[in-house]
Scaffold this active site. Structure first.
Site, mmCIF file in Angstrom:
data_model
loop_
_atom_site.group_PDB
_atom_site.id
_atom_site.type_symbol
_atom_site.label_atom_id
_atom_site.label_comp_id
_atom_site.label_asym_id
_atom_site.label_seq_id
_atom_site.Cartn_x
_atom_site.Cartn_y
_atom_site.Cartn_z
ATOM 1 N N ASP A 273 0.862 -1.182 0.000
ATOM 2 C CA ASP A 273 0.000 0.000 0.000
ATOM 3 C C ASP A 273 0.899 1.232 0.000
ATOM 4 O O ASP A 273 2.029 1.209 -0.519
ATOM 5 C CB ASP A 273 -0.952 -0.064 1.220
ATOM 6 N N ASP A 363 -5.731 5.751 -5.265
ATOM 7 C CA ASP A 363 -6.436 6.346 -4.136
ATOM 8 C C ASP A 363 -6.574 7.861 -4.331
ATOM 9 O O ASP A 363 -5.573 8.574 -4.451
ATOM 10 C CB ASP A 363 -5.613 6.022 -2.869
ATOM 11 N N ASP A 440 -12.442 4.125 5.295
ATOM 12 C CA ASP A 440 -11.568 3.027 5.729
ATOM 13 C C ASP A 440 -12.207 2.168 6.824
ATOM 14 O O ASP A 440 -12.821 2.672 7.752
ATOM 15 C CB ASP A 440 -10.252 3.584 6.278
HETATM 16 C C1 GLA Z 1 -6.511 5.813 2.395
HETATM 17 C C2 GLA Z 1 -7.047 4.451 1.968
HETATM 18 C C3 GLA Z 1 -6.382 3.372 2.809
HETATM 19 C C4 GLA Z 1 -4.877 3.435 2.625
HETATM 20 C C5 GLA Z 1 -4.371 4.833 2.973
HETATM 21 C C6 GLA Z 1 -2.898 5.005 2.615
HETATM 22 O O1 GLA Z 1 -6.882 6.112 3.696
HETATM 23 O O2 GLA Z 1 -8.437 4.401 2.093
HETATM 24 O O3 GLA Z 1 -6.871 2.092 2.455
HETATM 25 O O4 GLA Z 1 -4.557 3.091 1.322
HETATM 26 O O5 GLA Z 1 -5.098 5.836 2.278
HETATM 27 O O6 GLA Z 1 -2.404 6.270 2.934
#
Ligand code: GLA
Length: 636
Positions: A273, A363, A440
């Site tokens: 990620d 994202d 999230d």
């Molecule tokens: C957002 C996304 C998370 C993760 C973070 C990384 O909050 O929704 O799943 O990828 O960014 O900074």
């Protein structure tokens, strides 16, 4: 714990104010003897008719005390419980199963007695994993069994990699009869690789043999425009490591995917990620070492010092028969403040393919600054104020989707913009494979409930190659840089996995893979449960029935139903209440079930009943916050 909480008119110091549903996770590590507190509804909602909360004290998975339902103006309740030997203490507040309007709840005057002079950790690593009360998944037999999806999509010209997922004793020898030309099988590892040059559909007979027996399975390879014909399954670094991820941790996750045997159940992707990229200047100590230029002199993205060799890392993961993913944002920076792809989209897509990456999570993050005009927009991309429709929101995904598709590589495109602009309606058209529908997830019941049970709107758009994404899994050791055992109870975890499978969601394990315990493995390695997720019809379950009263008692049951490719139906009976219910179910027509049905409990992998749906009923003992996951099949 220094603030004063006005509870029942008294000022009781030393406590915590919360809103239902909440959970405080405290690691006592066996260092305390008693816990006492006063609990009650907070005074700020004095006289509210809507306030109704219930307090629970749970030590290592066992209920130590519960308050009963409390309302506004009720006298505070005092209690003292023994916590001798308890490692993990959960202080939960439930909403009394009627929603959380005005549910402000206080733990006041809270005290631990301890025999040893030391402070408790309220984070960090406890000495022991929480108790794993019951394992339902039967162990896989030592004889070969081929698991996983029945179908696999690939595009012409893209590198093919598929590892036959098979349980059973090793050594094992694999076979693949009728493999189309261009593909080869490594008989020892079960890895099929190569390239298919033209479109077509091929039915292959996969085989696995060991000293105890053999197994076969028909498997369809579809070479066409669509990849991810079943939801992607794998691991992602965020929910456990967040900004502390490194190449070594990613390699360990890949190793653990193999060592734990999860690869034999179809788990495939190892996804990095945020925080593989360099970071903007920051005062945060943890990421100071990542404050470096984002790109080289030609504008190509460079990875940070914790990821010295992205191509080497991808090779490492592929060598193990797994695939690898990474993360970016259409904005100039990611949500964590690292390099995004803004104005470098084509170069980034090329770089990902050159390194050998198979999955991109994209994202939204700082892209809001582009659409709102905060940052310069030399390319004149659509911005919010000039947009009559959703084009400003769709545009960045369309751009990256196009560039990914131009690569000679199949790259899953995971849209992450938290469900804005009805993404499910246009995600497929921008070559998206899956799309997040909410903010999230975290390891609380509230999060599971508020995300998991609100996905029906996206269901009509889910199909092979296009999946609704309710975010990643939060079982095992999770914790966003400070891993701890998940705060979900045993039954909440069964609910979480069952619901995500019913939703045909991408399944991305979010835990530290080096700390998988037997209970977590039982959740992740049940092939009959995973088959619901991986079903080739690609339907997303929706809520068919809500039950709000049983007898004269308030209840909150949700019954989800999912049509399966073999003509059967998966049905999940969820109990959102905190108490076990015993329910006689006979509303089969609402589940599109008629005639005579065999009922199989998928977690236990046992046939439990044969029913005449016109006159029989099915007894359902469903634990609080728990689930029964059944499959109904027509029988004579
Ligand atoms: C957002 C996304 C998370 C993760 C973070 C990384 O909050 O929704 O799943 O990828 O960014 O900074």
């Amino acid at each position: 714990m220094a603030s004063l909480w006005p509870l029942e008119g008294k000022d009781l110091s030393g406590g915590v104010g919360t809103v239902a549903e909440s959970v405080l996770n405290i690691y006592l590590n066996g260092g305390a003897t008693t816990f006492s507190a006063h609990v009650g509804a907070d005074d700020c909602k004095r006289d509210s008719k809507r306030t109704s909360v219930e307090f629970f004290v749970i030590g290592d998975g066992k209920q130590l005390w519960r308050s009963g339902v409390m309302h506004a103006n009720d006298a505070a309740k005092a209690f003292e419980v023994s916590v001798a030997g308890v490692n993990q203490l959960l202080l939960k507040v439930g909403d009394a199963d009627d929603g959380n309007n005005d549910d402000f709840a206080d733990w006041a005057d809270a005290k631990f007695e301890t025999t040893i002079a030391k402070t408790f950790k309220t984070g960090g690593e406890p000495v022991a994993a929480p108790v794993a009360p019951y394992i339902l998944t039967p162990a896989a037999p030592p004889t070969p069994r081929i698991n996983g999806a029945n179908v696999f999509g690939v595009r012409p010209g893209s590198p093919f990699l598929f590892t036959i997922p098979a349980t059973g004793d090793r050594p094992m020898e694999f076979s693949a009869a009728n493999l189309p030309s261009g593909l080869i099988l490594d008989k020892r590892t079960g890895q099929i690789s190569g390239t298919l040059q033209s479109k077509g559909e091929f039915v292959v007979t996969l085989g696995a043999r060991n000293s105890l027996g053999s197994a076969e399975k028909q498997f369809r390879i579809v070479c066409g425009d669509t990849i991810a014909l079943t939801p992607p399954m794998g691991w992602n670094s965020w929910n456990c490591f967040a900004h502390m991820v490194s190449a070594d941790k990613v390699k360990s996750a890949a190793d653990a995917m193999v060592r734990s045997g999860l690869i034999n159940h179809g788990w495939t992707y190892i996804n990095i990620d945020d925080f593989w990229e360099n970071h903007i200047p920051t005062s945060e100590k943890d990421v100071q070492d990542l404050v470096k230029p984002f790109r080289d002199e030609k504008g190509f993205i460079v990875s940070n010092a914790r990821f010295p060799d992205m191509k080497g890392l991808a090779d490492y993961v592929h060598d193990r028969g797994l695939k690898i993913g990474l993360y970016s944002s259409p904005g100039p920076t990611t949500c964590g403040g690292c390099a995004g792809s803004w104005m470098h989209e084509a170069q980034d897509a090329q770089t990902y393919a050159k390194w050998g990456f198979d999955y991109l999570k994209y994202d939204w993050c700082s892209y809001g600054d582009v659409t709102s005009g905060i940052i310069a927009n030399p390319l004149n991309v659509p911005v919010r104020k000039n947009s009559k429709n959703d084009d400003f929101a769709i545009y960045p995904y369309k751009v990256m989707g196009g560039f990914l598709r131009d690569q000679n590589r199949d790259i899953v495109f995971s849209l992450c913009q938290y469900g804005g602009n009805d993404v499910w309606k246009w995600g497929g058209a921008v070559h998206g494979t899956c799309w997040r529908t909410t903010g999230d997830v975290n390891d609380s019941w509230r999060s599971i409930k508020e995300i998991g049970f609100y996905q029906d709107k996206a269901a009509p758009y889910a199909k092979p190659g296009n999946w609704t994404d309710p975010d990643m899994l939060i079982v095992g050791w999770v914790g966003w840089g400070r891993p701890h055992p998940t705060s979900l109870t045993t039954d909440e975890q069964y609910t979480h996995i069952s619901l995500w499978c019913m939703l045909a969601a991408p399944l991305l394990i979010g835990c530290d893979m080096t700390k998988l315990d037997d209970f977590t493995l039982n959740l992740l390695a049940n092939d009959e449960v995973l088959a619901v997720d991986q079903d080739e019809l690609g339907k997303q379950a929706t809520c068919a029935i809500k039950v709000s009263e049983i007898g004269n008692r308030i209840a909150d049951l949700r019954v989800y139903e999912k049509e399966l490719a073999d003509g059967g139906r998966a049905v999940a009976f969820f109990n959102l209440g905190t108490e076990q219910v015993n329910f006689e179910f006979n509303d089969f027509t609402k589940l599109n079930l008629s005639g005579k049905k065999a009922v199989r409990d998928l977690w236990r992998q046992q046939n439990i009943a044969t029913l005449n749906t016109a006159k029989d009923s099915l007894p359902l003992p469903i634990p609080g916050h728990g689930v029964l996951l059944y499959k109904f099949t027509t029988t004579k």
